[in-house]
Design a protein around this motif. Structure first.
Motif, PDB file in Angstrom:
ATOM      1  N   PRO A  56       0.802  -1.229   0.000  1.00 37.84           N
ATOM      2  CA  PRO A  56       0.000   0.000   0.000  1.00 37.84           C
ATOM      3  C   PRO A  56       0.835   1.279   0.000  1.00 37.84           C
ATOM      4  CG  PRO A  56      -0.888  -1.578   1.562  1.00 37.84           C
ATOM      5  CD  PRO A  56       0.441  -2.099   1.132  1.00 37.84           C
ATOM      6  N   ASN A  57       2.124   1.177   0.388  1.00 38.56           N
ATOM      7  CA  ASN A  57       3.010   2.337   0.293  1.00 38.56           C
ATOM      8  C   ASN A  57       3.572   2.503  -1.112  1.00 38.56           C
ATOM      9  OD1 ASN A  57       2.829   2.937   3.119  1.00 38.56           O
ATOM     10  ND2 ASN A  57       4.283   1.299   3.524  1.00 38.56           N
ATOM     11  N   LEU A  58       3.689   1.406  -1.842  1.00 41.01           N
ATOM     12  CA  LEU A  58       4.276   1.443  -3.180  1.00 41.01           C
ATOM     13  C   LEU A  58       3.260   1.814  -4.247  1.00 41.01           C
ATOM     14  CD1 LEU A  58       6.339  -1.888  -2.998  1.00 41.01           C
ATOM     15  CD2 LEU A  58       7.263   0.437  -2.898  1.00 41.01           C
ATOM     16  N   LEU A  59       2.002   1.367  -4.075  1.00 42.87           N
ATOM     17  CA  LEU A  59       0.989   1.497  -5.111  1.00 42.87           C
ATOM     18  C   LEU A  59      -0.272   2.140  -4.547  1.00 42.87           C
ATOM     19  CD1 LEU A  59       1.434  -2.138  -6.447  1.00 42.87           C
ATOM     20  CD2 LEU A  59       2.267  -0.075  -7.597  1.00 42.87           C
ATOM     21  N   ASP A  60      -1.129   2.603  -5.448  1.00 40.47           N
ATOM     22  CA  ASP A  60      -2.386   3.242  -5.055  1.00 40.47           C
ATOM     23  C   ASP A  60      -3.477   2.190  -4.879  1.00 40.47           C
ATOM     24  OD1 ASP A  60      -4.484   4.970  -4.578  1.00 40.47           O
ATOM     25  OD2 ASP A  60      -4.752   5.497  -6.691  1.00 40.47           O
ATOM     26  N   ARG A  61      -3.801   1.870  -3.628  1.00 40.48           N
ATOM     27  CA  ARG A  61      -4.839   0.902  -3.268  1.00 40.48           C
ATOM     28  C   ARG A  61      -4.670  -0.435  -3.999  1.00 40.48           C
ATOM     29  NH1 ARG A  61     -10.243   2.226  -4.329  1.00 40.48           N
ATOM     30  NH2 ARG A  61      -9.537   3.141  -6.285  1.00 40.48           N
ATOM     31  N   PRO A  62      -3.498  -1.062  -3.890  1.00 44.03           N
ATOM     32  CA  PRO A  62      -3.275  -2.322  -4.604  1.00 44.03           C
ATOM     33  C   PRO A  62      -4.146  -3.448  -4.066  1.00 44.03           C
ATOM     34  CG  PRO A  62      -1.552  -1.977  -3.002  1.00 44.03           C
ATOM     35  CD  PRO A  62      -2.379  -0.719  -3.009  1.00 44.03           C
ATOM     36  N   VAL A  63      -4.417  -4.420  -4.924  1.00 40.91           N
ATOM     37  CA  VAL A  63      -5.208  -5.597  -4.541  1.00 40.91           C
ATOM     38  C   VAL A  63      -4.334  -6.840  -4.732  1.00 40.91           C
ATOM     39  CG1 VAL A  63      -7.272  -6.963  -5.003  1.00 40.91           C
ATOM     40  CG2 VAL A  63      -7.352  -4.471  -5.230  1.00 40.91           C
ATOM     41  N   PRO A  64      -3.753  -7.366  -3.672  1.00 36.23           N
ATOM     42  CA  PRO A  64      -2.905  -8.553  -3.834  1.00 36.23           C
ATOM     43  C   PRO A  64      -3.709  -9.839  -3.933  1.00 36.23           C
ATOM     44  CG  PRO A  64      -2.876  -7.801  -1.544  1.00 36.23           C
ATOM     45  CD  PRO A  64      -3.726  -6.827  -2.308  1.00 36.23           C
ATOM     46  N   PHE A  65      -3.145 -10.810  -4.629  1.00 37.90           N
ATOM     47  CA  PHE A  65      -3.651 -12.171  -4.584  1.00 37.90           C
ATOM     48  C   PHE A  65      -3.092 -12.797  -3.311  1.00 37.90           C
ATOM     49  CE2 PHE A  65      -4.343 -11.070  -8.884  1.00 37.90           C
ATOM     50  CZ  PHE A  65      -5.259 -11.952  -9.442  1.00 37.90           C
ATOM     51  N   ALA A  66      -3.965 -13.255  -2.409  1.00 35.18           N
ATOM     52  CA  ALA A  66      -3.534 -13.740  -1.098  1.00 35.18           C
ATOM     53  C   ALA A  66      -4.038 -15.156  -0.851  1.00 35.18           C
ATOM     54  CB  ALA A  66      -4.037 -12.814   0.006  1.00 35.18           C
TER      55      ALA A  66
ATOM     56  N   VAL B  82      -7.680 -10.611  -3.368  1.00 37.70           N
ATOM     57  CA  VAL B  82      -8.223 -11.710  -4.150  1.00 37.70           C
ATOM     58  C   VAL B  82      -7.854 -13.005  -3.442  1.00 37.70           C
ATOM     59  CG1 VAL B  82      -8.199 -12.940  -6.349  1.00 37.70           C
ATOM     60  CG2 VAL B  82      -8.052 -10.433  -6.311  1.00 37.70           C
ATOM     61  N   ARG B  83      -8.857 -13.745  -3.013  1.00 37.94           N
ATOM     62  CA  ARG B  83      -8.615 -14.986  -2.270  1.00 37.94           C
ATOM     63  C   ARG B  83      -8.168 -16.091  -3.228  1.00 37.94           C
ATOM     64  NH1 ARG B  83     -10.393 -17.733   2.535  1.00 37.94           N
ATOM     65  NH2 ARG B  83     -11.373 -15.800   3.277  1.00 37.94           N
ATOM     66  N   VAL B  84      -7.051 -16.710  -2.921  1.00 43.00           N
ATOM     67  CA  VAL B  84      -6.517 -17.807  -3.727  1.00 43.00           C
ATOM     68  C   VAL B  84      -6.723 -19.112  -2.970  1.00 43.00           C
ATOM     69  CG1 VAL B  84      -4.477 -18.798  -4.829  1.00 43.00           C
ATOM     70  CG2 VAL B  84      -4.790 -16.305  -4.786  1.00 43.00           C
ATOM     71  N   GLU B  85      -7.593 -19.953  -3.515  1.00 40.87           N
ATOM     72  CA  GLU B  85      -7.861 -21.283  -2.938  1.00 40.87           C
ATOM     73  C   GLU B  85      -7.086 -22.306  -3.759  1.00 40.87           C
ATOM     74  OE1 GLU B  85      -9.660 -21.980  -0.326  1.00 40.87           O
ATOM     75  OE2 GLU B  85     -11.126 -20.357  -0.044  1.00 40.87           O
ATOM     76  N   ARG B  86      -5.954 -22.708  -3.265  1.00 40.32           N
ATOM     77  CA  ARG B  86      -5.121 -23.642  -4.020  1.00 40.32           C
ATOM     78  C   ARG B  86      -5.741 -25.044  -4.025  1.00 40.32           C
ATOM     79  NH1 ARG B  86       1.063 -21.952  -2.143  1.00 40.32           N
ATOM     80  NH2 ARG B  86       1.046 -19.894  -3.124  1.00 40.32           N
ATOM     81  N   ASP B  87      -5.700 -25.659  -5.196  1.00 37.30           N
ATOM     82  CA  ASP B  87      -6.167 -27.041  -5.350  1.00 37.30           C
ATOM     83  C   ASP B  87      -7.636 -27.218  -4.961  1.00 37.30           C
ATOM     84  OD1 ASP B  87      -3.537 -27.780  -6.088  1.00 37.30           O
ATOM     85  OD2 ASP B  87      -2.988 -27.968  -3.978  1.00 37.30           O
ATOM     86  N   GLN B  88      -8.468 -26.201  -5.236  1.00 36.00           N
ATOM     87  CA  GLN B  88      -9.876 -26.295  -4.874  1.00 36.00           C
ATOM     88  C   GLN B  88     -10.796 -26.382  -6.089  1.00 36.00           C
ATOM     89  OE1 GLN B  88     -11.080 -26.665  -1.665  1.00 36.00           O
ATOM     90  NE2 GLN B  88      -8.886 -26.935  -1.248  1.00 36.00           N
ATOM     91  N   GLY B  89     -10.220 -26.540  -7.282  1.00 39.45           N
ATOM     92  CA  GLY B  89     -11.031 -26.814  -8.448  1.00 39.45           C
ATOM     93  C   GLY B  89     -11.529 -25.593  -9.193  1.00 39.45           C
ATOM     94  N   ALA B  90     -12.382 -25.874 -10.195  1.00 36.57           N
ATOM     95  CA  ALA B  90     -12.833 -24.852 -11.132  1.00 36.57           C
ATOM     96  C   ALA B  90     -13.703 -23.786 -10.458  1.00 36.57           C
ATOM     97  CB  ALA B  90     -13.604 -25.504 -12.275  1.00 36.57           C
ATOM     98  N   LYS B  91     -14.511 -24.186  -9.493  1.00 37.56           N
ATOM     99  CA  LYS B  91     -15.393 -23.223  -8.829  1.00 37.56           C
ATOM    100  C   LYS B  91     -14.590 -22.143  -8.119  1.00 37.56           C
ATOM    101  CE  LYS B  91     -19.204 -22.903  -5.508  1.00 37.56           C
ATOM    102  NZ  LYS B  91     -20.096 -23.657  -4.588  1.00 37.56           N
ATOM    103  N   ALA B  92     -13.538 -22.554  -7.400  1.00 35.63           N
ATOM    104  CA  ALA B  92     -12.695 -21.593  -6.699  1.00 35.63           C
ATOM    105  C   ALA B  92     -11.963 -20.691  -7.684  1.00 35.63           C
ATOM    106  CB  ALA B  92     -11.694 -22.325  -5.800  1.00 35.63           C
ATOM    107  N   LEU B  93     -11.538 -21.264  -8.827  1.00 37.82           N
ATOM    108  CA  LEU B  93     -10.852 -20.473  -9.848  1.00 37.82           C
ATOM    109  C   LEU B  93     -11.785 -19.418 -10.426  1.00 37.82           C
ATOM    110  CD1 LEU B  93      -8.435 -19.928 -11.680  1.00 37.82           C
ATOM    111  CD2 LEU B  93      -9.281 -21.718 -13.211  1.00 37.82           C
ATOM    112  N   ARG B  94     -13.031 -19.791 -10.694  1.00 38.25           N
ATOM    113  CA  ARG B  94     -13.995 -18.815 -11.228  1.00 38.25           C
ATOM    114  C   ARG B  94     -14.238 -17.693 -10.233  1.00 38.25           C
ATOM    115  NH1 ARG B  94     -16.609 -23.559 -13.154  1.00 38.25           N
ATOM    116  NH2 ARG B  94     -18.012 -23.538 -11.353  1.00 38.25           N
TER     117      ARG B  94
END
Length: 234
Positions: free
Chosen positions: A89-99, A119-131
């Protein structure tokens, strides 16, 4: 003597930063009953407090090189330490990280992160989580906030250059935004129990347009985020 000074500075940093983090976490309880923007502000305040502790207690100078991106872009960054993750948040204007979802499940801070925008990253949770992840990413992108992803997938030691995770190319293709590479030199002084004074460099590279094939985007990003590897570290 240098080691003793580094030890004292590191202890001061840990005491100040984690005490401040604890107080901000407590503040998130009443903030959760207020407007969303109040809780989101705690995330930015945490980043500012971390930057202050890093600068004045450890003795780290932060140097920003290149044009700082803004708006509808994906910032693809090198990840050598937790410094750049907290400092976004100090480097960019309201950044949105993938977490990673585990981070957003942490009591109190998870709610702060969601209110700030991640952006919530659900690893190995299939197509629904990816969408769901891509839907979140598009929503934030349409708001004009830069998306931030660490395409190597995790923190790597200084000098290492692993292949990019396959998910990065998928996000790039489906979100359809240009990419700004972000090279970082931080691990040599920050990712250690006894932290060192010195300089952390963050270098933003030229914009990479959307629509490139997978091999093309991965190679250009891999080279760009590792451009500082061969340069001296101070």
């Amino acid at each position: 003597m240098k080691l003793l000074i580094a030890v004292v500075r590191s202890i001061a940093f840990y005491l100040a930063f984690y005490l401040g983090s604890f107080l901000l976490a407590l503040a998130s309880i009443p903030a959760s009953f207020m407007a969303r923007r109040h809780m989101a502000g705690l995330g930015a305040a945490w980043a500012r407090w971390h930057r202050w502790c890093t600068r004045y207690l450890i003795g780290v100078k932060i140097v920003i090189e290149g044009t700082v991106p803004s708006g509808k872009v994906i910032v693809a960054g090198k990840h050598e330490s937790f410094f750049e993750a907290i400092d976004l948040p100090n480097l960019l204007d309201r950044p949105v990280p993938f977490a990673k979802s585990e981070l957003l499940d942490i009591p109190l801070w998870g709610k702060v992160g969601e209110a700030y925008g991640m952006v919530r990253v659900e690893r190995d949770q299939g197509a629904k989580a990816l969408r769901a992840m891509l839907q979140q990413a598009r929503k934030f992108g349409e708001e004009g906030r830069p998306l931030v992803i660490f395409p190597e997938g995790t923190r790597v030691a200084p000098g290492e250059c692993p292949p990019l995770r396959s998910g990065f190319a998928g996000v790039y293709k489906l979100v359809g935004l240009p990419v700004i590479p972000m090279a970082v030199q931080s691990g040599h002084i920050y990712h250690r129990w006894i932290k060192r004074s010195g300089t952390i460099r963050v270098q933003f590279g030229p914009e990479i347009p959307p629509g490139l094939p997978r091999d093309g985007i991965e190679e250009r990003v891999r080279v760009a985020i590792n451009v500082l590897n061969a340069e001296p570290r101070s």
